[in-house]
Design an enzyme around this catalytic site. Structure first.
Site, PDB file in Angstrom:
ATOM      1  N   GLY A  83      -0.467   4.393   0.284  1.00 10.20           N
ATOM      2  CA  GLY A  83      -0.798   5.500   0.967  1.00 10.20           C
ATOM      3  C   GLY A  83      -0.039   6.379   2.058  1.00 10.20           C
ATOM      4  N   PHE A  84      -0.661   7.205   2.874  1.00  9.00           N
ATOM      5  CA  PHE A  84       0.252   7.769   3.793  1.00  9.00           C
ATOM      6  C   PHE A  84       1.107   6.833   4.796  1.00  9.00           C
ATOM      7  CE2 PHE A  84      -3.172  10.978   3.079  1.00  9.00           C
ATOM      8  CZ  PHE A  84      -2.212  12.097   3.030  1.00  9.00           C
ATOM      9  N   GLY A  85       0.364   5.682   5.213  1.00 10.08           N
ATOM     10  CA  GLY A  85       1.195   4.829   6.153  1.00 10.08           C
ATOM     11  C   GLY A  85       2.356   4.317   5.192  1.00 10.08           C
ATOM     12  N   GLU A 100     -18.699  17.227   2.870  1.00  6.48           N
ATOM     13  CA  GLU A 100     -17.882  17.786   1.868  1.00  6.48           C
ATOM     14  C   GLU A 100     -18.513  17.621   0.583  1.00  6.48           C
ATOM     15  OE1 GLU A 100     -13.581  17.429   4.380  1.00  6.48           O
ATOM     16  OE2 GLU A 100     -14.325  15.891   2.994  1.00  6.48           O
ATOM     17  N   ASP A 126      -5.622   2.671   8.383  1.00 13.48           N
ATOM     18  CA  ASP A 126      -6.816   2.199   8.579  1.00 13.48           C
ATOM     19  C   ASP A 126      -7.112   0.857   9.384  1.00 13.48           C
ATOM     20  OD1 ASP A 126      -7.168   4.773   7.662  1.00 13.48           O
ATOM     21  OD2 ASP A 126      -8.389   4.336   5.996  1.00 13.48           O
ATOM     22  N   GLY A 162       0.862  -1.387   0.105  1.00  9.15           N
ATOM     23  CA  GLY A 162      -0.062   0.035   0.036  1.00  9.15           C
ATOM     24  C   GLY A 162       0.770   1.245   0.036  1.00  9.15           C
ATOM     25  N   ALA A 221      -5.511  10.336   8.124  1.00  7.64           N
ATOM     26  CA  ALA A 221      -4.074  10.343   7.363  1.00  7.64           C
ATOM     27  C   ALA A 221      -3.148  10.446   8.442  1.00  7.64           C
ATOM     28  CB  ALA A 221      -4.061  11.500   6.664  1.00  7.64           C
TER      29      ALA A 221
END
Length: 449
Positions: free
Chosen positions: A15-17, A177, A316, A13, A327
């Protein structure tokens, strides 16, 4: 230590992690492989800005290869993890052409994130896209802008009204949003561009099972968000859940008395829940790890999987002490796991992971946002500026963050929306039909965070 002897770290992954873990490991004497199904890092908190035409894909994403090009011990690969053998320490991945390849590891970091959950009603996905990937954002952009265009070709009546009705499920930050942005789009950006329709007459209906929007925020901020949404013209319905989604509308059931009501609409957007991606559920099973109802994997205090010191879960997916699916949690988890591996190499004891809550924010409309960071609670224009700092300046993983922040803030501050292009097919090939709908791809809802 030779390259053959150096520990191999496999991160699933980007993503941020995954990204922040890979960056920190780039300084260590290890070989790192970062596997991602899209080969790019996506700034997920701004996906809705891409979906509603404010920002382009390039402003909220960056190729992982470019992001990690200066870390010579980090390799990025395109593929989707489908199987793990913890005894052999091998992960099997699938390329986009369906062929497979194996990756060996000494340390495994699961940062695959979550995907949109339809609570067992997977057929809803065909008519109600989620908001977890770039594909989702572009699908929503196509549906939202095409709805106005199709309505322009129809005479006044029920059919036109269906196209000018937008339904959002879920009153969390993403739902709020999206609802706010669609109403702002209708009342500002598109207000004077059509001849047959009045875009400002478009209805936006938000359904949520709770008693207010933004339940994770302080009641005062939730109330302020409700007032702003009401002023924008968003119709909010609480204590209900969407029990059916069809091509031409939804059925909504009241939690109290169980009564049902149909709402005709051609655009339905789903933000009501998340669940673990299939690989994460498979990994938990073969690792013998406990999971919660959503598939989050129970971890030790150092974020390792019980009984498997070589396997970590971050972001997550990490199920411990109510860690939030934001995040900041993924970033801090990535840093922590890299520190654990560094301590292992130095034969030092690992430290426990301590999450530091740096705040949450939700953007509602231009000049209106709510922000909560410890005792600090902001709303309105001040909250909007705080949102810009929290969600962009601090959280972004791209380089040149200050110039990027300036570009983003200037773009978001404009009344017009310059990135409204969408693709309807039309090449003439049967596999690319001319349609506002989008095919449901297996795994297209998987998160990269």
């Amino acid at each position: 230590m030779s390259d053959e002897q150096r520990p191999k770290v496999l991160i699933i992954g980007g993503g941020f992690g995954g990204l922040f873990c890979a960056r920190r490991l780039g300084r260590l004497d290890v070989d790192v492989t970062l596997l991602d199904r899209a080969a790019c890092h996506v700034f997920q908190p701004l996906l809705y800005q891409c979906a509603t035409g404010t920002l382009s894909i390039g402003q909220i994403s960056r190729p992982l290869r470019e992001e990690l090009m200066h870390h010579r011990n980090v390799q990025t690969l395109l593929g989707e993890a489908i199987k793990v053998d913890p005894d052999a320490r091998v992960v099997t991945a699938r390329r986009p052409d369906e062929s497979k390849f194996d990756l060996h590891y000494d340390y495994l970091v699961l940062a695959a994130g979550m995907r949109q959950s339809y609570f067992g009603n997977e057929e809803f996905a065909a008519w109600a896209p989620g908001m977890k990937t770039l594909d989702d954002a572009l699908s929503i952009r196509r549906r939202v802008f095409a709805a106005f265009e199709i309505a322009e070709t129809l005479p006044p009546g029920p059919e036109r009204d269906q196209w000018l009705t937008f339904i959002v499920t879920g009153g969390g930050p993403t739902g709020v949003e999206l609802a706010g942005q669609i109403r702002e789009l209708a009342t500002r950006s598109l207000a004077n561009e059509f001849h047959s329709i009045e875009p400002e007459e478009a209805r936006v209906l938000l359904f949520d099972g709770g008693d207010r929007v933004l339940k994770t925020f302080a009641p005062a901020l939730s109330e302020r968000a409700t007032r702003v949404l009401d002023d924008l013209g968003v119709e909010m319905h609480f204590g209900v859940h969407v029990s059916d989604v069809r091509r031409d509308g939804v059925t909504v059931k009241t939690k109290g008395d169980g009564s049902s009501k149909d709402y005709p609409a051609r655009t339905v957007l789903w933000t009501a829940g998340v669940e673990a991606v299939p690989f994460a559920r498979h990994a938990a099973e073969v690792l013998g790890a406990d999971t919660d109802r959503s598939g989050r994997i129970t971890v030790n205090a150092d974020l390792s999987v019980p009984g498997h010191r070589d396997t970590f879960v971050i972001g997550d997916l990490a199920g411990r002490d109510g860690l939030p699916g934001v995040a900041e949690n993924a970033m801090q988890g990535g840093w922590h796991v890299a520190a654990c591996i560094r301590r292992d190499l130095a034969q030092r004891r690992r430290k426990d992971f301590r999450y530091r809550d740096l705040g949450s924010a939700a953007y509602i409309s231009r000049g209106h946002a709510v922000l909560q960071a410890g005792p600090v609670k902001l709303s309105g224009a001040v909250g909007w500026l705080g949102w810009g700092f929290i969600h962009i300046a601090f959280l972004t993983g791209v380089r040149n963050r200050f110039s990027t922040v300036g570009t983003w803030m200037a773009t978001i501050a404009r009344a017009n929306r310059s990135d409204r292009s969408f693709i309807l097919g039309g090449s003439g090939h049967p596999e690319e039909p001319y349609t506002w709908e989008s095919p449901v791809h297996q795994g297209s809802r998987a998160s990269d965070s």
